[in-house]
Design an enzyme around this catalytic site. Structure first.
Site, PDB file in Angstrom:
ATOM      1  N   GLU A  13      88.482  40.051  62.815  1.00  0.00           N
ATOM      2  CA  GLU A  13      87.091  40.339  62.451  1.00  0.00           C
ATOM      3  C   GLU A  13      86.681  39.448  61.281  1.00  0.00           C
ATOM      4  O   GLU A  13      87.534  38.880  60.608  1.00  0.00           O
ATOM      5  CB  GLU A  13      86.939  41.829  62.106  1.00  0.00           C
ATOM      6  N   LYS A  24      85.758  38.040  57.716  1.00  0.00           N
ATOM      7  CA  LYS A  24      86.011  38.435  56.334  1.00  0.00           C
ATOM      8  C   LYS A  24      84.698  38.205  55.597  1.00  0.00           C
ATOM      9  O   LYS A  24      84.291  37.075  55.350  1.00  0.00           O
ATOM     10  CB  LYS A  24      87.132  37.595  55.724  1.00  0.00           C
ATOM     11  N   ASP A  56      82.092  37.746  52.800  1.00  0.00           N
ATOM     12  CA  ASP A  56      82.181  37.264  51.426  1.00  0.00           C
ATOM     13  C   ASP A  56      81.229  38.094  50.571  1.00  0.00           C
ATOM     14  O   ASP A  56      80.154  37.649  50.197  1.00  0.00           O
ATOM     15  CB  ASP A  56      81.832  35.780  51.364  1.00  0.00           C
ATOM     16  N   TYR A  82      84.622  48.737  57.458  1.00  0.00           N
ATOM     17  CA  TYR A  82      85.770  48.382  58.295  1.00  0.00           C
ATOM     18  C   TYR A  82      86.921  49.378  58.175  1.00  0.00           C
ATOM     19  O   TYR A  82      87.992  49.161  58.703  1.00  0.00           O
ATOM     20  CB  TYR A  82      86.273  46.972  57.978  1.00  0.00           C
ATOM     21  N   LYS A 105      91.300  31.966  55.657  1.00  0.00           N
ATOM     22  CA  LYS A 105      90.105  31.510  54.942  1.00  0.00           C
ATOM     23  C   LYS A 105      89.577  30.196  55.505  1.00  0.00           C
ATOM     24  O   LYS A 105      90.345  29.275  55.765  1.00  0.00           O
ATOM     25  CB  LYS A 105      90.440  31.317  53.464  1.00  0.00           C
ATOM     26  N   CYS A 148      67.163  -0.826  32.129  1.00  0.00           N
ATOM     27  CA  CYS A 148      67.616  -0.717  33.517  1.00  0.00           C
ATOM     28  C   CYS A 148      69.035  -1.290  33.628  1.00  0.00           C
ATOM     29  O   CYS A 148      69.282  -2.405  33.163  1.00  0.00           O
ATOM     30  CB  CYS A 148      66.666  -1.477  34.435  1.00  0.00           C
ATOM     31  N   CYS A 164      68.594  -4.775  35.985  1.00  0.00           N
ATOM     32  CA  CYS A 164      67.872  -5.976  35.544  1.00  0.00           C
ATOM     33  C   CYS A 164      67.745  -6.071  34.026  1.00  0.00           C
ATOM     34  O   CYS A 164      67.328  -7.107  33.500  1.00  0.00           O
ATOM     35  CB  CYS A 164      66.491  -6.042  36.198  1.00  0.00           C
ATOM     36  N   CYS A 175      62.619   2.130  36.336  1.00  0.00           N
ATOM     37  CA  CYS A 175      62.538   0.703  36.044  1.00  0.00           C
ATOM     38  C   CYS A 175      61.251   0.213  36.686  1.00  0.00           C
ATOM     39  O   CYS A 175      61.056   0.365  37.878  1.00  0.00           O
ATOM     40  CB  CYS A 175      63.746  -0.025  36.647  1.00  0.00           C
ATOM     41  N   CYS A 191      63.190  -6.274  40.049  1.00  0.00           N
ATOM     42  CA  CYS A 191      64.555  -5.817  39.745  1.00  0.00           C
ATOM     43  C   CYS A 191      65.365  -5.893  41.044  1.00  0.00           C
ATOM     44  O   CYS A 191      64.923  -5.395  42.088  1.00  0.00           O
ATOM     45  CB  CYS A 191      64.521  -4.383  39.222  1.00  0.00           C
TER      46      CYS A 191
HETATM   47  S1  IVH Z   1      90.379  45.153  55.354  1.00  0.00           S
HETATM   48  C1  IVH Z   1      93.803  46.390  52.020  1.00  0.00           C
HETATM   49  N1  IVH Z   1      88.465  43.881  56.510  1.00  0.00           N
HETATM   50  O1  IVH Z   1      88.465  41.271  51.531  1.00  0.00           O
HETATM   51  C2  IVH Z   1      92.602  45.654  52.231  1.00  0.00           C
HETATM   52  N2  IVH Z   1      88.703  43.623  54.177  1.00  0.00           N
HETATM   53  O2  IVH Z   1      90.642  39.926  50.143  1.00  0.00           O
HETATM   54  C3  IVH Z   1      92.110  45.902  53.596  1.00  0.00           C
HETATM   55  N3  IVH Z   1      87.024  42.156  53.162  1.00  0.00           N
HETATM   56  O3  IVH Z   1      89.423  43.967  49.547  1.00  0.00           O
HETATM   57  C4  IVH Z   1      90.805  45.317  53.706  1.00  0.00           C
HETATM   58  N4  IVH Z   1      85.940  41.697  55.005  1.00  0.00           N
HETATM   59  O4  IVH Z   1      86.920  43.619  50.047  1.00  0.00           O
HETATM   60  C5  IVH Z   1      89.074  44.134  55.356  1.00  0.00           C
HETATM   61  N5  IVH Z   1      86.804  42.814  57.690  1.00  0.00           N
HETATM   62  C6  IVH Z   1      87.399  43.069  56.543  1.00  0.00           C
HETATM   63  C7  IVH Z   1      86.955  42.516  55.327  1.00  0.00           C
HETATM   64  C8  IVH Z   1      87.651  42.810  54.160  1.00  0.00           C
HETATM   65  C9  IVH Z   1      85.995  41.501  53.713  1.00  0.00           C
HETATM   66  C10 IVH Z   1      87.367  42.109  51.736  1.00  0.00           C
HETATM   67  C11 IVH Z   1      87.739  43.436  51.156  1.00  0.00           C
HETATM   68  C12 IVH Z   1      89.145  43.263  50.704  1.00  0.00           C
HETATM   69  C13 IVH Z   1      89.197  41.795  50.468  1.00  0.00           C
HETATM   70  C14 IVH Z   1      90.604  41.276  50.466  1.00  0.00           C
END
Ligand code: IVH
Length: 701
Positions: free
Chosen positions: A114, A116, A118, A233, A330, A424, A427, A442, A447
């Protein structure tokens, strides 16, 4: 390394990691990328393994960073909120799978994949279907209470439907907890920054930092106004208010069931959710996710791979810092830290002098960056950029990276501020600054840098479109005195060209016919080719519509010009000043002598410019395939910065398709629908053109 050296290095690394934790979690102002952080962390862990006598319990290698800032009351978590182990390449994913199979003694394991997010982690506890308390991750054991702020989220239910407990496999659940990631959509982020610009407030650096700051705002009404979003999640029953660290979600048979329960209860979950049984399958999902990354209205920094079975998760357990059953993969970072080695100066075709940062090469968003624009001296002064500084470079909406800020804490000694040049660099003539303008310029029309810039502009695609004449050829022409300006191109001879190094008869013929054809270019393209400051394709088109040939244009007064749509006093002044100034009038005269201007010019063509701004403005665009020069995310941002609307699929509304290599069904569909299609080269040409127009407004005025 001897014992003493190891001890010193360990101490240094711990102090550094603590400092970076503080910057990331408390100030939301990270100085290094996650990858750089992980390298330091890995080095510390390796040293602690080799020198176990130096291990201490509260080493940053064994703890998660803390976001607690003392402004909120705090409460212990029902179970620790941990971090995840990070990985950066597919080999690490394969190694993870091997480790999982070995530790579980299984041939094959089901994983989930899934996005991650940010954003910032949030935990929320519900009792009898009602939101009780919401916490930040804090130090992982104890989090800040931010219930009022989380209660403002539109997507977070305050009270669940009566049959909420049907979500759980075991009956009799009274209390449960959900965990997820709060984030700001890119749309909302852009709106907030627009508001801040208008109110002359400092802009928010990026959506993640803005989210962290917002969650820690003491005024909940302000939090509501910011409009945060969230994806969940994790969900698990809370038994007697306390759980053992490794009782992860054990009440659901697997992670998929957990996601289903969240969905059933009305908590938002991310639509991208896949299962996989091998590293190859995982890799397929990672690629798919990365290719969708640019179509998302929120930032993700990778994917999370989890062992699906909760029984297996329980067996695998967690370290003090992260569960062993999960891995974060990542994607390439869009921010990096490096050293500013030198500042060089670039003189453009209009004479504007731009300082350029020469950097220690650093990996950024999939490429290596060694230069960044510094815009102008005012900007450098505001950011207090000095030689030798550690600086944060970002790739925002632009392909050219820029310096976000200086890591002041890391400044060595007291380097002198960079002073603006007075002459400049090319020139040697004195430079000047127009009233109120940030840029130094300039003003010498002869130039060499200005002459070379003009020449390049003249042959460019939206100007005379003379193919086969790159910057290197033009530099050579100038260097050996073959040309000293655009008009000289019309005097080039076949025999001379064909004998130049790297040239032959074929290339000479091609270039010569391109030069000849340029007299037939649409009138607005010729006006654009003159390189009048602040006159991009759109303004050139306006001028072409109002003044039918070069003589009428030369007769135009400032007052006549300034009432034209999108022209105004400043641009009108530039046009008059250029056409009647030393460099411009000579250019026009010389071009007239070689027959560049026609008695009756051809009117504007629709292809050169769309009405109302740069070429991309308001266009509905789709990107497909891969490009050599940039990723799709970068291309998308670049076009969005120019006002284009970039969408994911080709429909009847699509106006333009950017088709890289290996374009597939989208290209077919676009062809069927008669959508305009640009390949990478054409796209880059359009982009630089549109940027010039956009920049002329901001840099030189
Ligand atoms: S599961 C034990 N699922 O990433 C941690 N975390 O770097 C289990 N995060 O602390 C987390 N998307 O804040 C999980 N789909 C996702 C996530 C996710 C972002 C964050 C979360 C976690 C951090 C770890």
């Amino acid at each position: 390394m001897d014992r003493e050296q190891a001890r010193l290095r360990i101490e240094h690394l711990r102090a550094e990691l603590l400092r970076h934790n503080q910057l990331y979690y408390q100030q939301s102002q990270p100085e290094i990328s996650d990858q750089q952080y992980d390298q330091l962390d890995k080095e510390l862990q390796d040293l602690e393994l080799s020198w176990p006598e130096f291990i201490i319990e509260e080493s940053p290698s064994a703890m998660v960073g803390s976001d607690r800032d003392g402004n909120f009351p705090s409460l212990p978590h029902s179970t620790p909120m941990l971090s995840l182990q990070n990985s950066y390449d597919l080999q690490e994913v394969t190694a993870f799978d091997q480790r999982m199979r070995r530790e579980l003694g299984q041939e094959q394991i089901t994983y989930t994949v899934e996005p991650k997010m940010d954003g910032v982690a949030v935990a929320a506890r519900y009792r009898d279907g009602k939101l009780q308390v919401a916490l930040t991750r804090g130090d992982g054991r104890q989090g800040d209470v931010i219930t009022d702020n989380v209660a403002t989220f539109r997507e977070v239910p305050m009270q669940l439907a009566e049959d909420w407990d049907r979500a759980f496999p075991d009956s009799g659940v009274q209390e449960f907890e959900v965990r997820g990631e709060a984030y700001l959509t890119l749309t909302r982020f852009a709106q907030l920054n627009e508001e801040r610009r208008q109110q002359e407030q400092a802009e928010l650096a990026n959506p993640r930092n803005a989210t962290a700051g917002t969650l820690k705002t003491l005024d909940s009404e302000e939090v509501r106004r910011r409009g945060l979003s969230i994806f969940f999640y994790q969900i698990f029953p809370v038994v007697h208010g306390v759980r053992q660290p490794d009782q992860h979600s054990g009440e659901f048979p697997h992670h998929q069931a957990e996601i289903d329960a969240l969905r059933f209860l009305g908590f938002p979950v991310n639509p991208f959710f896949k299962t996989a049984r091998s590293p190859e399958e995982i890799s397929g999902h990672l690629h798919e996710l990365e290719s969708q990354r640019l179509d998302l209205d929120y930032q993700i920094d990778g994917a999370v791979i989890k062992v699906d079975s909760h029984a297996s998760q329980l067996r695998l357990k967690s370290t003090a810092k992260a569960p062993r059953w999960g891995l974060a993969f990542k994607f390439a970072a869009e921010q990096a830290v490096t050293t500013l080695k030198e500042i060089t100066l670039q003189v453009g075709r209009t004479g504007v002098i731009t300082p350029v940062a020469e950097l220690d090469p650093v990996a950024l968003a999939g490429s290596t960056v060694s230069r960044a624009t510094l815009h102008n001296w005012d900007d450098m002064g505001r950011k207090d950029i000095r030689l030798g500084d550690r600086v944060i470079v970002v790739k925002g909406g632009d392909i050219i990276p820029k310096i976000l800020r200086v890591c002041l804490e890391q400044r060595n000694g007291n380097p002198k501020p960079v002073v603006a040049v007075t002459d400049c660099p090319v020139c040697g003539k004195p430079v000047s600054r127009e009233d109120g303008a940030a840029a130094l310029r300039c003003r010498n029309p002869f130039c060499p840098a200005v002459v070379a810039g003009r020449l390049r502009h003249f042959v460019g695609r939206d100007a005379c479109d003379i193919g086969g004449l790159g910057g290197q050829s033009l530099d050579l022409f100038l260097e050996i005195g073959l040309v000293s300006g655009p008009a000289d191109l019309f005097r080039l001879e076949r025999t001379t060209l064909a004998t130049l190094p790297g040239w032959g008869e074929k290339s000479a013929d091609r270039v010569l016919s391109g030069i000849k054809r340029s007299t037939q270019r649409p009138w607005e393209a010729k006006i654009f080719a003159l390189g009048i400051p602040q006159v991009g394709v759109t303004t050139a088109r306006t001028l072409a519509l109002s003044f039918g040939d070069i003589d009428t244009l030369l007769q135009a007064t400032k007052a006549e010009l300034s009432i034209l749509p999108d022209v105004g006093d400043t641009v009108a002044g530039q046009v008059v000043e250029f056409l009647h100034g030393e460099g411009g009038s000579q250019l026009v005269d010389n071009l007239r002598l070689v027959g560049f201007f026609l008695e009756t010019e051809q009117g504007p063509s629709a292809s050169v410019a769309a009405e109302g701004g740069n070429w991309f403005q308001n266009k509905i665009v789709v990107i497909t395939g891969t490009m050599e020069s940039m990723g799709r995310a970068e291309a998308k941002k670049a076009m969005m910065a120019l006002g284009a609307k970039v969408t994911g699929s080709v429909t009847g509304k699509t106006e333009l398709l950017i088709a890289g290599e290996k374009a597939g069904s989208k290209l077919e569909k676009a062809k069927k629908l008669g959508v305009e299609i640009l390949d990478e080269k054409e796209f880059l040409a359009r982009l630089s053109e549109a940027r010039n127009i956009a920049a002329e407004g901001s840099v030189e005025s």
